[in-house]
Design an enzyme around this catalytic site. Sequence first.
Site, PDB file in Angstrom:
ATOM      1  N   ASN A  83       0.842  -1.178   0.000  1.00 33.68           N
ATOM      2  CA  ASN A  83       0.000   0.000   0.000  1.00 33.68           C
ATOM      3  C   ASN A  83       0.894   1.251   0.000  1.00 33.68           C
ATOM      4  OD1 ASN A  83      -2.372   1.620   0.289  1.00 33.68           O
ATOM      5  ND2 ASN A  83      -3.350  -0.115   1.316  1.00 33.68           N
ATOM      6  N   HIS A 113      24.098   2.464  11.576  1.00 32.26           N
ATOM      7  CA  HIS A 113      25.181   3.426  11.723  1.00 32.26           C
ATOM      8  C   HIS A 113      25.900   3.178  13.040  1.00 32.26           C
ATOM      9  CE1 HIS A 113      23.741   5.654   8.241  1.00 32.26           C
ATOM     10  NE2 HIS A 113      22.533   5.421   8.709  1.00 32.26           N
ATOM     11  N   ALA A 158       0.292  -4.197  13.372  1.00 30.23           N
ATOM     12  CA  ALA A 158       0.502  -2.776  13.077  1.00 30.23           C
ATOM     13  C   ALA A 158       1.370  -2.112  14.132  1.00 30.23           C
ATOM     14  CB  ALA A 158      -0.849  -2.063  12.999  1.00 30.23           C
ATOM     15  N   ARG A 164      14.470  -8.461  15.362  1.00 30.29           N
ATOM     16  CA  ARG A 164      15.095  -9.788  15.295  1.00 30.29           C
ATOM     17  C   ARG A 164      14.214 -10.710  14.456  1.00 30.29           C
ATOM     18  NH1 ARG A 164      12.911  -9.618  20.649  1.00 30.29           N
ATOM     19  NH2 ARG A 164      14.872  -8.831  21.458  1.00 30.29           N
ATOM     20  N   ARG A 181       1.679 -15.578  19.416  1.00 29.53           N
ATOM     21  CA  ARG A 181       1.072 -16.913  19.393  1.00 29.53           C
ATOM     22  C   ARG A 181       1.261 -17.529  18.017  1.00 29.53           C
ATOM     23  NH1 ARG A 181      -3.653 -17.117  16.550  1.00 29.53           N
ATOM     24  NH2 ARG A 181      -4.759 -15.177  16.134  1.00 29.53           N
TER      25      ARG A 181
END
Length: 196
Positions: A83, A113, A158, A164, A181
């Site tokens: 989107n 950085h 969201a 990781r 889950r």
Amino acid sequence: MQKPYIPLYCQFRANGREDIRRTIEACMEKCHRYNLLSPLQREERDALLREIAGKVGKDVTVTPPFWCDYGYNLTFGDSFYSNHNLVIGDGAPVTFGSHVFVAPNCSFATAEHSIDPELRREGYEIAKPIVVEDNVWIGTGTTVLAGVRIGKNSVIGAGSVVTRDIPANVVAYGVPCRVIRPITEKDRDAYPIFGE
């Protein structure tokens, strides 16, 4: 234009590199042209996206505005959809599998950085690849950081910051993003299928 040499997984100095500056400016110009195309100019958008990215599968939609740094480090699998406001800092390869959905306002950043202020001021950085496997859905406003792999079929909620690796077949969200889950058969029954 020749690709600048940027080693992966090790520090390199970006400041003052004319080859890097020219490459990024050329990609920015293509992204700018892409973003100016009408939403109805599908063929033109597809052709320009194939000029920007390293590899583009079948039935790929990247809704403008879209920005990336180099372009040639990007791979979009088949039936990819993003989107509005996809931003990819592709100093290292960013690979999206097939049937990946990316919601609005998401970013993928391969660069890190230096923590040390002197090295940072001198322009040292590192680039680590990002991989998003098949059938992944990434929710609105998510940021995926350098070196991350998101496993197939997973859903990233969201507003997450993915720092990781996320395994396959899970729902994960949060800051930092963590597994909440597994995805189960109950998820199929919980979602309404209209017309049934």
